[in-house]
Design an enzyme around this catalytic site. Structure first.
Site, PDB file in Angstrom:
ATOM      1  CE  LYS A  71       0.431   2.221  -9.996  1.00 45.72           C
ATOM      2  NZ  LYS A  71      -0.099   1.411  -8.897  1.00 45.72           N
ATOM      3  CG  ASN A  98      -9.372   4.045  -5.445  1.00 43.38           C
ATOM      4  OD1 ASN A  98      -8.771   4.723  -4.619  1.00 43.38           O
ATOM      5  ND2 ASN A  98      -8.803   3.595  -6.561  1.00 43.38           N
ATOM      6  CG  ASN A 119       2.931   2.763  -4.238  1.00 44.84           C
ATOM      7  OD1 ASN A 119       2.371   3.719  -3.724  1.00 44.84           O
ATOM      8  ND2 ASN A 119       2.908   2.556  -5.534  1.00 44.84           N
ATOM      9  CE  LYS A 133      -3.337   2.799   0.423  1.00 45.88           C
ATOM     10  NZ  LYS A 133      -3.994   3.140  -0.857  1.00 45.88           N
ATOM     11  N   GLY A 134       0.431   2.270  -0.733  1.00 45.73           N
ATOM     12  CA  GLY A 134       1.162   3.532  -0.815  1.00 45.73           C
ATOM     13  C   GLY A 134       1.540   4.036   0.569  1.00 45.73           C
ATOM     14  N   GLY A 180      -3.439  -2.909 -15.166  1.00 46.71           N
ATOM     15  CA  GLY A 180      -4.644  -2.182 -15.564  1.00 46.71           C
ATOM     16  C   GLY A 180      -5.661  -3.164 -16.115  1.00 46.71           C
ATOM     17  CB  CYS A 213      -1.857   9.174  -5.962  1.00 46.97           C
ATOM     18  SG  CYS A 213      -3.393   8.829  -5.078  1.00 46.97           S
ATOM     19  CB  THR A 227      -9.643  -3.954  -9.775  1.00 50.16           C
ATOM     20  OG1 THR A 227      -9.170  -2.601  -9.735  1.00 50.16           O
ATOM     21  CG2 THR A 227     -11.124  -3.963  -9.481  1.00 50.16           C
TER      22      THR A 227
HETATM   23  C1  LIG Z   1      -8.621   0.726  -3.923  1.00 55.73           C
HETATM   24  C2  LIG Z   1      -7.371   1.039  -4.674  1.00 55.73           C
HETATM   25  C3  LIG Z   1      -6.301   1.630  -4.009  1.00 55.73           C
HETATM   26  C4  LIG Z   1      -5.115   1.938  -4.707  1.00 55.73           C
HETATM   27  N1  LIG Z   1      -4.068   2.487  -4.031  1.00 55.73           N
HETATM   28  C5  LIG Z   1      -2.911   2.733  -4.688  1.00 55.73           C
HETATM   29  C6  LIG Z   1      -1.766   3.245  -3.995  1.00 55.73           C
HETATM   30  O1  LIG Z   1      -1.768   3.419  -2.772  1.00 55.73           O
HETATM   31  N2  LIG Z   1      -0.646   3.498  -4.727  1.00 55.73           N
HETATM   32  C7  LIG Z   1      -0.586   3.279  -6.083  1.00 55.73           C
HETATM   33  O2  LIG Z   1       0.456   3.532  -6.702  1.00 55.73           O
HETATM   34  N3  LIG Z   1      -1.636   2.769  -6.760  1.00 55.73           N
HETATM   35  C8  LIG Z   1      -2.786   2.494  -6.098  1.00 55.73           C
HETATM   36  N4  LIG Z   1      -3.856   1.958  -6.780  1.00 55.73           N
HETATM   37  C9  LIG Z   1      -3.724   1.694  -8.247  1.00 55.73           C
HETATM   38  C10 LIG Z   1      -3.401   0.223  -8.527  1.00 55.73           C
HETATM   39  O3  LIG Z   1      -2.172  -0.155  -7.949  1.00 55.73           O
HETATM   40  C11 LIG Z   1      -3.353  -0.052 -10.055  1.00 55.73           C
HETATM   41  O4  LIG Z   1      -2.356   0.743 -10.630  1.00 55.73           O
HETATM   42  C12 LIG Z   1      -4.673   0.255 -10.741  1.00 55.73           C
HETATM   43  O5  LIG Z   1      -5.771  -0.111  -9.931  1.00 55.73           O
HETATM   44  C13 LIG Z   1      -4.807  -0.419 -12.111  1.00 55.73           C
HETATM   45  O6  LIG Z   1      -4.789  -1.833 -12.016  1.00 55.73           O
HETATM   46  P1  LIG Z   1      -6.144  -2.724 -11.917  1.00 55.73           P
HETATM   47  O7  LIG Z   1      -7.051  -2.261 -13.005  1.00 55.73           O
HETATM   48  O8  LIG Z   1      -5.669  -4.143 -12.063  1.00 55.73           O
HETATM   49  O9  LIG Z   1      -6.731  -2.450 -10.569  1.00 55.73           O
HETATM   50  C14 LIG Z   1      -5.032   1.648  -6.099  1.00 55.73           C
HETATM   51  C15 LIG Z   1      -6.119   1.039  -6.759  1.00 55.73           C
HETATM   52  C16 LIG Z   1      -7.277   0.727  -6.071  1.00 55.73           C
HETATM   53  C17 LIG Z   1      -8.413   0.063  -6.810  1.00 55.73           C
END
Ligand SMILES: Cc1cc2nc3c(=O)[nH]c(=O)nc-3n(C[C@H](O)[C@H](O)[C@H](O)COP(=O)(O)O)c2cc1C
Length: 312
Positions: A167, A71, A101, A47-48, A245, A132, A268
């Site tokens: 990222k 989100n 992260n 988590k970030g 993604g 972000c 996700t």
């Molecule tokens: C609930 C949630 C929280 C996220 N928190 C972070 C984060 O803290 N730092 C970050 O770099 N990306 C964060 N992301 C982005 C994901 O790491 C990822 O780049 C993005 O969701 C695309 O991938 P996906 O479509 O497989 O979810 C978050 C995504 C979601 C859905």
């Protein structure tokens, strides 16, 4: 022991296989440990993490959409000290890579985070979240302005010997511009994509569904966009790419590898099926066997143009 070679080398970072779990969607690993054998993952992008703990944005901050979710969590996290003392000891038990992260509101915050985590046992790489979309200041600003991208990456580069992943934000006109800026700044690896800015409205109540109005869109809805961006960036830079993604299954993951990603991250989809990362890993192995491939690295970037109908 797998019949195919699954280890991948991402610049200075070696992973036992190319399947990672994306930041923000897998907590600090412990949340999933009863369901997923963490030893089998290539790595966990935690988590970030910010310098100080954050409560995140007001609720509601998660909305389901037709093909994914929006989100606006806003980087709720325990802060770097609690991460090192309370979360990392758990993760050290496992042989998967731990990628932290990091996110900051200022150059200095990024620099301090990098310095604090440098040389800490059990941290294998940093992933800079300069993308972000859910932060009032900082956050995405660094990721959409190429000069700010280069500057923040080069400052962090000077503060750490850890492999440095950056990222990228998809919320730009041409992602290759920020990709090149991150590499110029000293990124060893690029990860893409973060979420796309979007919103959702409730017609009945005539209100925005998210307290923060906007959020980041993730999930299957963004897969074609993310895949395109990975392919574009793979043509533009020489550093390895972690693609993500909308990856929901092994076939999606293979498509990202063919487009030029050396590894993939599942986000996700973990919410839909907590075991999806292991299924993706096994599915990639199966695909390689079926294709007569011996090494996952051999398929990276091997997508070909479609055949015109006359050639069938
Ligand atoms: C609930 C949630 C929280 C996220 N928190 C972070 C984060 O803290 N730092 C970050 O770099 N990306 C964060 N992301 C982005 C994901 O790491 C990822 O780049 C993005 O969701 C695309 O991938 P996906 O479509 O497989 O979810 C978050 C995504 C979601 C859905």
């Amino acid at each position: 022991m797998s019949a195919v070679k699954m280890a991948v080398q991402l610049g200075p970072l070696r992973l036992q296989n190319p399947v990672l779990v994306a930041s923000g969607t897998f907590g600090y690993g412990s949340e999933y440990a009863d369901l997923v054998d963490l030893n089998r993952l290539g790595g966990i992008m935690v988590k970030g993490t910010t310098l100080h703990p954050r409560a995140g944005n007001p609720m509601p901050r998660m909305v389901e959409t037709a093909a994914g979710c929006l989100n606006s969590i806003g980087l709720q996290n325990v802060g770097v000290e609690a991460f090192v003392h309370e979360k990392l000891p758990f993760l050290r038990q496992y042989r998967c890579a731990v990628i932290v992260n990091i996110a900051g509101d200022s150059y200095e915050e990024f620099e301090q985070l990098a310095e604090r985590l440098d040389g800490v046992e059990g941290v294998h790489a940093l992933e800079m979240n300069i993308s972000c979309p859910n932060q009032e200041k900082g956050g995405i600003h660094f990721g959409v302005d190429p000069e700010a991208t280069r500057e923040v990456v080069s400052r962090v580069r000077q503060r750490t010997r850890l492999p440095l992943m950056v990222k990228l934000s998809p919320n730009v006109t041409d992602i290759t511009v920020t990709a090149r800026a991150a590499v110029d700044g000293g990124a060893d690896i690029l990860s893409l994509v973060n979420t796309f800015v979007g919103t959702a409205i409730d017609a009945k109540t005539r209100r925005f569904k998210l307290a923060n109005i906007t959020g980041g869109l993730s999930g299957p809805a963004i897969k074609p966009l993310a895949l395109y961006m990975v392919w574009k960036v793979a043509q533009a830079v020489k550093v390895p790419i972690v693609g993500m993604g909308g990856i929901m299954n092994a076939t999606d993951a293979v498509e990202f590898l063919l487009a030029g990603a050396s590894a993939v991250a599942i986000g996700t989809a973990n919410y839909v099926n907590p075991r999806v990362s292991i299924e993706v890993l096994e599915g990639i192995e199966q695909y390689l066997l079926e294709q007569g491939e011996k090494d996952v690295e051999d398929i990276v970037g091997t997508v070909k143009r479609c055949k015109p109908e006359s050639e069938f």
